[in-house]
Each structure stands twice: as structure tokens, then as C-alpha cells.
Design a protein around this motif. Structure first.
Motif, short mmCIF file in Angstrom:
data_model
loop_
_atom_site.label_atom_id
_atom_site.label_comp_id
_atom_site.label_asym_id
_atom_site.label_seq_id
_atom_site.Cartn_x
_atom_site.Cartn_y
_atom_site.Cartn_z
N ALA A 223 0.83 -1.21 0.00
CA ALA A 223 0.00 0.00 0.00
C ALA A 223 0.87 1.26 0.00
O ALA A 223 0.55 2.24 -0.67
N LEU A 224 1.96 1.22 0.73
CA LEU A 224 2.87 2.35 0.76
C LEU A 224 3.52 2.55 -0.61
O LEU A 224 3.69 3.68 -1.08
N SER A 225 3.83 1.43 -1.28
CA SER A 225 4.40 1.51 -2.63
C SER A 225 3.40 2.10 -3.61
O SER A 225 3.78 2.78 -4.57
N LEU A 226 2.12 1.84 -3.37
CA LEU A 226 1.08 2.44 -4.22
C LEU A 226 1.13 3.96 -4.12
O LEU A 226 1.07 4.66 -5.14
N TYR A 227 1.23 4.46 -2.89
CA TYR A 227 1.35 5.90 -2.72
C TYR A 227 2.59 6.44 -3.45
O TYR A 227 2.53 7.47 -4.13
N THR A 228 3.70 5.73 -3.30
CA THR A 228 4.94 6.17 -3.94
C THR A 228 4.76 6.25 -5.46
O THR A 228 5.15 7.24 -6.10
N ALA B 244 10.75 8.63 -1.97
CA ALA B 244 9.80 8.62 -0.86
C ALA B 244 9.79 7.30 -0.12
O ALA B 244 9.84 7.25 1.12
N ASP B 245 9.72 6.19 -0.86
CA ASP B 245 9.67 4.87 -0.23
C ASP B 245 10.89 4.65 0.65
O ASP B 245 10.79 4.19 1.79
#
Length: 601
Positions: free
Chosen positions: A101-106, A167-168
Motif C-alpha cells: 500500500a505504501l508503494s502504491l502511494y509512492t 519517498a519509499d
């Protein structure tokens, strides 16, 4: 049900009704995976707008609406993953979902890294014409105006894209700390004062420090900080890495300091931060009086850091079951009106709250909310008065979100961090005012006054001390000084000496406390607890006095979201945080209640 047994229960042993229901966010892991894959494939729609949003009002409007829709999906998926992970931080499948999910934001923000540079090619005159041409674009006025305001610190499209790709990686120090602190770190067991061994946990630590048994307090204090000290160099490296990361982004965006970089995100002058520290310094003699009173009432020859949390009044407050805690909060917050209480009951009765501690569960407490879905609250409820205040505090966050989301569109709904602690702290102030009025004995009133003193100590004084620690350490890094463990400990110990004064023995172990503060990995956040308390008391005093329009002003604040700059929002509701008045007024309340307590003894 309280988790004050010798060991924590497993997640599977917690009753369903005492856990939150995450299905409104996402039905299950399979649905999560499918939705995330679809979200990843949709990102290209945003990239296709590149070069078009500066052509017409219609193109800009279409892009902003598509971005909001995709961000909302990402919000829901990430919220589900991190809350699922927080139930048991050792759950590797949940950790993997959170990472995805964090990678999706990135990926999403990388795909729109060109957004700000392209918007900045527009002039205020062009935007004004477009607002008239496309009425729906008015919804984004504050967002667009704020983007133009930050033009000096926005880079070229290519540079912005490069920064977004980092960001990641930038979450590394915080992720390492969180995994170490919540999943890997184990504390020893100590004698609970009755000959039984009890395991120290994050959730139990404060309860142990509130013990009337001084040996229990000392043993818990020493065991916890000696455990952290065993990893001091690793923890210093993690903290230092985070400070270095922040300095990189500060310089990349051409800010003069990391403090300025963080406060400028919400258009907060750095003078608000420094003025807070200066104002609290001015009232440190009141803090010293409180420390001297604590020493006197505890009857100790030396007051140590492990004596800071234990009640100084001999009053045996009964254990408070969670059902009773809910009733207390409802009565205490009655001045906020029936509409507010109805929302509270809805949250209490519909599994918005994850109540009790379990093995691997994230420590502490928080409230979180995704637009269009009710808020959620994570607790580690231990059945004491402090936990009742935590419930009121977190529900303050939650209902702030309820009011905002009901009044604002998605882009204007996410209220800024600067105002995020006001509603929660106002709830605490209203609750303690209610409890003081209904106190039946002098002992009970004294106990509650002590609790109020502790709230001031923990919020206005302690969080300002944290803020000063951050200011010093980030300035040292910017000046090229290495943030070694010894340096961090020296800074932190000296600040404790300054804030607690001559009647407190500053135990060597307290120098390691910086190593256990999660908020230090979100720099220049904690000062807002102190400014938030100041604003909260300003609102609370007006509401309790029955001042005409006070409740309307407060509800207007709750509904405001980020539709305007937070400093201006507060001013429009009667609280000016660009002056010393709110903080000075709050500290005078502390001084007044302290005088009342001193007269009793």
C-alpha cells in the motif's frame, strides 16, 4: 476485560466486540489484493494528464477529480493495511500488505510529480478566470492558492519526480524504529509488589509508573531504560538517519531550516514554535513549584524521575471498566451538545474502537479516519483514569473528522496537523472540569487536581521540551555536528534539568528517553500538542462559561477542515495562535489550579 494479567493475550483471544471492524475499509485480504492491483493500473490515467492541466479549466478540473478519486482508494487500502498490521505487528502478511500500500502511494505521487511545476506555470489572473469559467474548480481554490504560495520551494518537474522516487526509501528510519520498538523489543518482568512477576510492556509501563509502591516504579523505570540503553548506538543511528533525511529534503527545497520546511507546509510562522518555547520557559518557575509540591506530598528525601507519574494524593480510585469509561466520557462532554453525544454513542456502539492490548499490538493510542468512512480508534485500555482521558482524547480526534467530513469535500477534509490536537485536548479539558465539579470529597478533588497538573506537565511542558530537543538536534545536524548517542543523551538530560528544576534528581537513565519517542520520527509534530492544548483551553473556557456564540465558534472550527489556512481558521473562531495569549492563558490556568492544590496542603 482488562489485560492486567501476567502476560498479554493473543489477538485470537480478544472478544470480537472489543475489536474494531475493518470491513468498511476492505472486506478481506483477497479484496485488498484485487483492489490494489486495479489501483496500480489506474495510475497511468493521471500520467496522461501531463502537459494538459495548464491548457484549460476543464482539463485541470478533470485531473484534480481523477487524482482525488485515486487518492481516496489509496487512503482506504493503506488504512486497512496499517490498521490490520497494528493489530499484531509480528504478522508478516499484514506487514507485506502495508508495504504494498505504501508503494502504491509512492507510485501515485511519482506519476504526478509534474503536477506542482505545471500548476505553477499558471498565474493568479489565469486561475481567477478559470474559477469563473468552471464553477466546480472553486472546490480546489485553497489547494491551488497554496500551491502557488509554495512556488519558491517547488522544483522542476524532473527534480520533483526524482524526489518522489525517494519517498519509499525515506520511510526507512521510521520503519526500522517502529519494527524494533513494537515487534522485536522485549522488556523483562519485575516483581509487581505482591511477589508475582509481571512483564513490562509499552501499554503497562505508565500503569507501573503510577504504582504507589516506589520499588515497583523504580524497577520498571530501570528495566525499561536499561533495555533501551543496550541498543543505544543502534537507536542513535536510526534517529540520526531520520534527521539527515529531513535535512536532505530541507536543502533540496531551499528552506533555511528543517523547522521552516515542516511549518511552511501549513503556512505556520516559525515564530509560533519559538514563541511557544520562550513562553513555557517563562512559566518554568510554576513547574518547579509543582515539582516541589510533588516531593513534599510524596514525603521523599529525593524526588526521582520514576516518581513523576505516581499520584501524589492518597485516593484509591477504583478500577474503571470500559463500559463505565464510556459513560463518564459522555457525561463530561455534554456541554458540546446532543449532536456531539449522538456521534459518540454511534462510535461506542459500532466497533469503531480496538480496545485492549494483545501480543504484538502497536503500543499507545491513535485515531484515524478515511473520508467517507467512519473513524477508527486504537487503544490499549488498562482501566485507569488516564485511559479514560485517552478515550476522550482519541474520540475528540474522531469526531473532529466526523464534523469535517460531513461539511467538506475530500480535498478540503484533511484538517492540518497544527489543529489536529485541539478537539482531542478540548475534550480532556471539558472532562476534567466535569470531574472536578462532581468530586465528593477533598481527597477526590485533590486527586483530580493532581491529574490536571499531570496533564499540563505531560502536554504543555513535556511536549515543549520534546520540541526543544528536536530543534536543538536538527540544528546541530545542519551545523555538521554528529548526533551520537552520547550527544543525544547529553542534550536530553540537560533539558530535563531545565524543565524539572532543582528539586528533581535527574537519573542517568532518563537520558535515554529520547530513544522511545515515536513522534521524533515525524519531526516538528509534538509542539502542536502544546499549541493545541493552548487553543483547546481557550475554546473550552468559553464553552463552559456559557459565552454567547462560543459553541457555534467551536463547531465551525470542527467543520473547517483545511478549507483555509489553519492560523486563519482559528482566528476566525476567536483564537489567535500568532500571539502569546492562548499559551499564556493556559499556563495561568495551570498556575491557578496549582495554587489551589498548594492551599490544601
Amino acid at each position: 476485560m482488562l489485560t492486567n494479567t501476567n502476560s498479554n493475550p493473543k489477538r485470537s483471544e480478544i472478544s470480537r466486540e472489543n475489536t474494531w471492524d475493518l470491513t468498511p475499509l476492505c472486506a478481506d485480504e483477497t479484496t485488498f489484493s484485487e483492489a490494489l492491483s486495479l489501483a496500480e493500473s489506474n495510475i497511468e490515467k493521471l500520467a496522461a494528464f501531463r502537459g494538459k492541466i495548464s491548457r484549460s479549466a476543464a482539463d485541470l478540473q478533470a485531473y484534480l477529480e481523477e487524482k482525488d478519486a485515486q487518492l481516496l482508494v489509496a487512503d482506504r487500502l493503506y488504512s486497512y493495511a496499517f490498521q490490520y498490521s497494528d493489530e499484531d505487528t509480528a504478522n508478516t502478511a499484514a506487514q507485506a500488505m502495508k508495504s504494498r500500500a505504501l508503494s502504491l502511494y509512492t507510485a501515485l505521487f511519482s506519476a504526478i510529480a509534474w503536477e506542482s511545476p505545471e500548476i505553477l506555470t499558471l498565474t493568479p489572473e489565469i486561475l481567477e478566470n478559470w474559477f469563473a469559467e468552471e464553477p466546480k474548480l472553486e472546490n480546489y481554490r485553497h489547494f491551488l492558492d497554496d500551491t502557488l504560495r509554495q512556488k519558491t520551494h517547488t522544483l522542476s518537474a524532473g527534480e520533483e519526480e526524482l524526489l518522489s522516487l525517494s519517498a519509499d526509501m525515506s520511510y526507512g528510519p521510521q520503519t526500522i524504529f517502529n519494527m524494533f520498538n513494537n515487534a522485536d523489543l522485549r522488556f523483562p518482568s519485575i516483581d509487581n509488589g505482591s511477589g508475582e512477576q509481571i512483564e513490562i510492556t509499552h501499554g503497562r509501563f505508565i500503569s507501573l509508573m503510577e504504582s504507589r509502591n516506589r520499588q515497583v516504579r523504580k524497577d520498571a523505570f530501570m528495566a525499561l531504560y536499561h533495555t533501551y540503553s543496550a541498543y543505544k548506538n543502534t537507536l542513535a543511528a536510526a534517529y540520526s538517519a531520520n534527521v539527515k533525511k529531513e535535512l536532505f529534503y530541507t536543502r533540496a527545497r531551499k528552506y533555511t531550516s528543517t523547522l521552516e520546511a515542516h511549518l511552511d507546509s501549513y503556512h505556520i510562522p516559525t515564530s509560533v514554535y519559538t514563541r511557544l518555547i520562550d513562553t513555557v520557559h517563562h512559566f518554568l518557575p510554576s513547574m518547579y513549584r509543582y515539582v516541589a509540591l510533588r516531593k513534599k506530598l510524596l514525603g521523599v528525601e529525593e524526588l526521582h524521575m520514576y516518581d513523576v507519574y505516581t499520584p501524589i494524593i492518597e485516593y484509591h480510585s477504583p478500577e474503571i471498566p470500559f463500559e463505565e469509561a464510556k459513560n463518564i466520557v459522555l457525561k463530561g462532554l455534554a456541554p458540546l451538545g446532543e449532536d456531539y453525544l449522538a456521534l459518540l454513542r454511534k462510535g461506542f456502539n459500532n466497533r469503531w474502537i480496538d480496545i485492549y492490548e494483545n501480543q504484538g499490538k502497536r503500543s499507545g493510542a491513535y485515531s484515524t479516519c478515511v473520508y467517507g468512512i467512519h473513524p477508527y480508534v486504537l487503544l490499549n485500555y488498562q482501566g485507569n483514569l488516564d485511559n479514560v482521558f485517552t478515550l476522550a482524547h482519541e474520540m475528540g480526534h474522531s469526531l473532529h473528522s466526523c464534523y469535517t467530513n460531513a461539511s467538506q469535500t475530500y480535498v478540503n477534509s484533511n484538517y492540518n496537523i497544527f489543529v489536529a490536537e485541539i478537539a482531542s485536548t478540548c475534550n480532556e479539558y471539558l472532562l476534567i472540569s466535569y470531574l472536578l465539579k462532581k468530586a465528593e470529597t477533598q481527597e477526590e478533588k485533590a486527586y483530580l487536581l493532581n491529574h490536571l497538573m499531570d496533564q499540563f506537565k505531560g502536554t504543555l511542558f513535556r511536549q515543549t521540551m520534546f520540541a526543544e530537543f528536536e530543534k536543538i538536534t536538527h540544528e546541530k545536524e545542519a551545523a555538521g555536528e554528529a548526533l551520537t548517542c552520547d550527544t543525544l543523551c547529553e542534550i536530553y538530560k540537560n533539558l530535563n534539568k531545565l524543565y524539572f528544576g532543582p528539586d528533581m534528581v535527574i537519573d542517568e537513565e532518563i537520558a535515554m528517553e529520547w530513544a522511545r519517542i515515536p513522534h521524533f520520527y515525524t519531526p516538528f509534530y509534538v509542539y502542536q500538542y502544546a499549541t493545541g492544548m493552548s487553543a483547546a483551553i481557550a475554546f473550552g473556557k468559553r464553552i463552559l462559561s456559557g459565552e454567547p456564540g462560543a459553541l457555534d465558534d467551536y463547531k465551525r472550527f470542527l467543520r473547517g477542515g483545511c478549507s483555509m489556512d489553519c492560523i486563519d481558521l482559528l482566528k476566525s473562531c476567536g483564537v489567535d495562535m500568532t500571539t502569546t495569549e492562548p499559551t499564556t492563558s493556559a499556563l495561568k490556568v495551570f498556575d491557578s489550579y496549582l495554587g489551589e492544590l498548594e492551599k490544601m496542603f
